[in-house]
Design an enzyme around this catalytic site. Structure first.
Site, mmCIF file in Angstrom:
data_model
loop_
_atom_site.group_PDB
_atom_site.id
_atom_site.type_symbol
_atom_site.label_atom_id
_atom_site.label_comp_id
_atom_site.label_asym_id
_atom_site.label_seq_id
_atom_site.Cartn_x
_atom_site.Cartn_y
_atom_site.Cartn_z
ATOM 1 N N GLY B 12 0.865 -1.150 0.044
ATOM 2 C CA GLY B 12 0.190 0.238 -0.109
ATOM 3 C C GLY B 12 0.748 1.249 -0.180
ATOM 4 N N GLY B 14 1.030 4.359 -0.644
ATOM 5 C CA GLY B 14 0.418 5.937 -0.666
ATOM 6 C C GLY B 14 1.689 6.600 -0.302
ATOM 7 N N ALA B 15 1.020 7.785 0.203
ATOM 8 C CA ALA B 15 1.933 8.662 0.870
ATOM 9 C C ALA B 15 2.901 8.234 2.006
ATOM 10 C CB ALA B 15 1.335 10.031 1.508
ATOM 11 N N GLY B 17 3.564 5.148 3.039
ATOM 12 C CA GLY B 17 4.488 3.937 2.587
ATOM 13 C C GLY B 17 5.431 4.250 1.532
ATOM 14 N N ASN B 109 -3.467 3.493 10.678
ATOM 15 C CA ASN B 109 -4.237 4.663 11.744
ATOM 16 C C ASN B 109 -5.283 3.616 12.511
ATOM 17 O OD1 ASN B 109 -3.013 7.103 11.158
ATOM 18 N ND2 ASN B 109 -4.541 7.154 9.413
ATOM 19 N N LYS B 192 -2.603 8.123 21.090
ATOM 20 C CA LYS B 192 -2.683 8.716 19.729
ATOM 21 C C LYS B 192 -4.174 9.171 19.639
ATOM 22 C CE LYS B 192 -0.773 9.577 15.371
ATOM 23 N NZ LYS B 192 -0.511 9.163 14.063
ATOM 24 N N ASN B 200 -9.513 14.244 13.808
ATOM 25 C CA ASN B 200 -9.987 13.391 12.904
ATOM 26 C C ASN B 200 -11.367 12.978 12.666
ATOM 27 O OD1 ASN B 200 -7.513 12.087 10.853
ATOM 28 N ND2 ASN B 200 -6.936 12.444 12.948
ATOM 29 N N SER B 262 -6.109 14.100 8.141
ATOM 30 C CA SER B 262 -6.407 13.194 7.042
ATOM 31 C C SER B 262 -7.911 12.956 6.774
ATOM 32 C CB SER B 262 -5.427 11.879 7.366
ATOM 33 O OG SER B 262 -6.005 11.215 8.426
ATOM 34 N N GLU B 274 -11.601 6.807 7.542
ATOM 35 C CA GLU B 274 -11.268 5.655 8.314
ATOM 36 C C GLU B 274 -12.120 5.758 9.686
ATOM 37 O OE1 GLU B 274 -6.819 4.176 7.721
ATOM 38 O OE2 GLU B 274 -6.768 6.599 8.198
#
Lengths: 321, 321
Positions: B12, B14-15, B17, B109, B192, B200, B262, B274
């Site tokens: 995966g 994306g940004a 990874g 996440n 977190k 989020n 995000s 998510e």
């Protein structure tokens, strides 16, 4: 309000005030409209109503419109259709219109409007009503009426159908507006909130139409929770709403298809949302009466944050027109 | 993961990874990227990183990219950076890459990702980490890294800093990525969430940036309520978060200025949010442990309704690329 041919002032002639006032004027009553934004257009072109019950127009030569309350005659009946977010203007806009026996009827949304008028002008003057109507202002001085129209009104200070309330209802009924008299206005106000809190409040805060809230399992669960909390808040305020109101409102909404509430329209158009009348005042009464309404509380907070953002982005208050 | 020169698969890319994988490859490690959407661009132009710590590029001739997991070699370390909304693809995308001793590190996440990997591939393989990094994919195969970058990782199955966790951290630390080993991953995950649930979750659901939530009295009240409910949920899950985390997170956010999480970006760009990892799984653990979290529950429901609407409007899932 003893006059045979009462003079009527409409304070805040937006869509609701414009429509009902125009119906009364169309049927020969002495109606005076206080406008702001649409004053020039109505002055020039008259007041145009495109209605599912038949279009009509009040010609510019005869319609009585004002942009300054000090030039208006006093009225036997003052109908308040200001947006509740402009209630800080009730005193200067309604006060100058009152005679000793004048009655004040608020057709505004939510809770607390009658209380405010009673504080300012005395409880004995005040009536409240709910307008069940689909209506839009489509251009300056042009109102489109697409469905329904019934008004249910009652006295604020007493729980009975007074002669005065019947006479006010009679004015509407004689003007092609069905109007019923309630024996308990507070019951009617809370009853309407069972729908308004989820579909205006939550719908506007999440920017979702009614169908999206009732056609998802999680949306429906939230709607039910909010409706039950409205019942708890009403109980804390002395009003016992029957349990089957919840299912009745949900089933009715399921049959409506996608519907955008007035508060969602306000949000999308950058106008102040009626957060306090529809969410804030019900929440205050829940707290005062010791009811537990955690979802209503969270929703009210979220709505206030969203509403503050709308103002930051420069939405204009549209009052009184 | 016993190899001296371990092979690393990024699932995966994306940004997140892409960035961390590129750092590892830049520093001489044997990195294999599984992509979807950006495969052709990276094949053609290589992988470009515009970083506040210095720009670099993995040339097309040497970067090892794949759009089909069956063509990839097995790996000593599989780094999972799929969006958690694509966790139904973990089995087919990670399974084929595993040898007996392969380790799997999820940098996804929220809660529940390690548990899912443990169910599929055995708990002993699994590590989890949190990436504290500001990063965007600005074009196909182009990643912009604007701030931070630290990873905090730990073992899933045991609460101790194992030799393996130290070795994985060592790979990052030798590749210009600061990486710390946690002795209690679950504590780190819940810690977190104190930030992620309000900023989020609520930020995306109301479509508000962080400043709007902390700079209004009502927004701040909601943020505090949610943070306290996250603490209650963590307690119900056996993790005791200190009370001063609430003020520390709020003060930190007040100093950040307007920040779009995000999840808010996902909402605005019509991509799946998510919801389950950041809201749903914490809520399930709160319920399982008997914690009262009414605002988290309402938020989770509202987020699911908003997310369902995004999918209705045709947002595409971006996985694994």
């Amino acid at each position: 309000m003893n006059a045979q041919h009462p003079s009527i002032a409409i304070v805040g002639a937006g869509a609701v005030g414009g429509y009902y006032g125009a119906r009364l004027a169309q049927h020969g009553h002495d109606v005076h409209f206080l406008l702001r934004g649409d004053y020039d257009a109505v002055r020039r072109n008259g007041l145009v109503v495109e209605s599912c019950d038949g279009d009509f127009r009040l010609p510019a030569e005869t319609v009585r419109v004002y942009d300054d309350v000090s030039r208006m005659p006093k009225a036997d009946l003052v109908v308040v259709t200001l947006k509740s977010t402009s209630n800080d203007q009730l005193e200067p806009l309604v006060g100058p219109l009152l005679k000793d026996e004048s009655a004040v009827l608020t057709l505004q949304n939510g809770l607390g409007n009658e209380d405010r008028l009673a504080e300012l002008f005395g409880a004995r003057r005040v009536l409240g009503g709910m307008a069940f109507v689909c209506i839009n202002r489509v251009a300056p001085g042009v109102i489109r009426h697409t469905d329904h129209g019934i008004i249910r009104l009652g006295e604020f200070a007493v729980r009975e159908r007074t002669e005065r309330a019947r006479r006010v209802a009679g004015l509407f009924n004689a003007s092609r507006v069905k109007c019923e008299v309630l024996d308990d206005l507070r019951f009617g106000r809370w009853q309407k909130l069972v729908w308004n809190v989820p579909f205006n409040g939550l719908g506007a805060t999440l920017d979702l139409t009614t169908d999206r809230l009732v056609n998802t399992a999680e949306g429906l669960a939230l709607v039910r929770q909010l409706m039950e909390e409205v019942r708890a808040a009403a109980r804390a305020d002395g009003v016992d709403l029957p349990a089957d109101l919840v299912d009745a409102n949900i089933n009715n909404t399921l049959s409506m298809g996608p519907y955008k509430s007035s508060m969602q329209v306000d949000r999308q158009q950058g106008r102040a949302m009626e957060v306090e009348a529809i969410l804030g005042e019900p929440l205050r009464r829940a707290r005062a009466g010791g009811a537990q309404t955690p979802v209503l509380e969270a929703l009210c907070r979220a709505a206030r944050v969203v509403d503050a953002g709308i103002r930051i982005r420069g939405g204009a208050e549209l009052a009184p027109a």
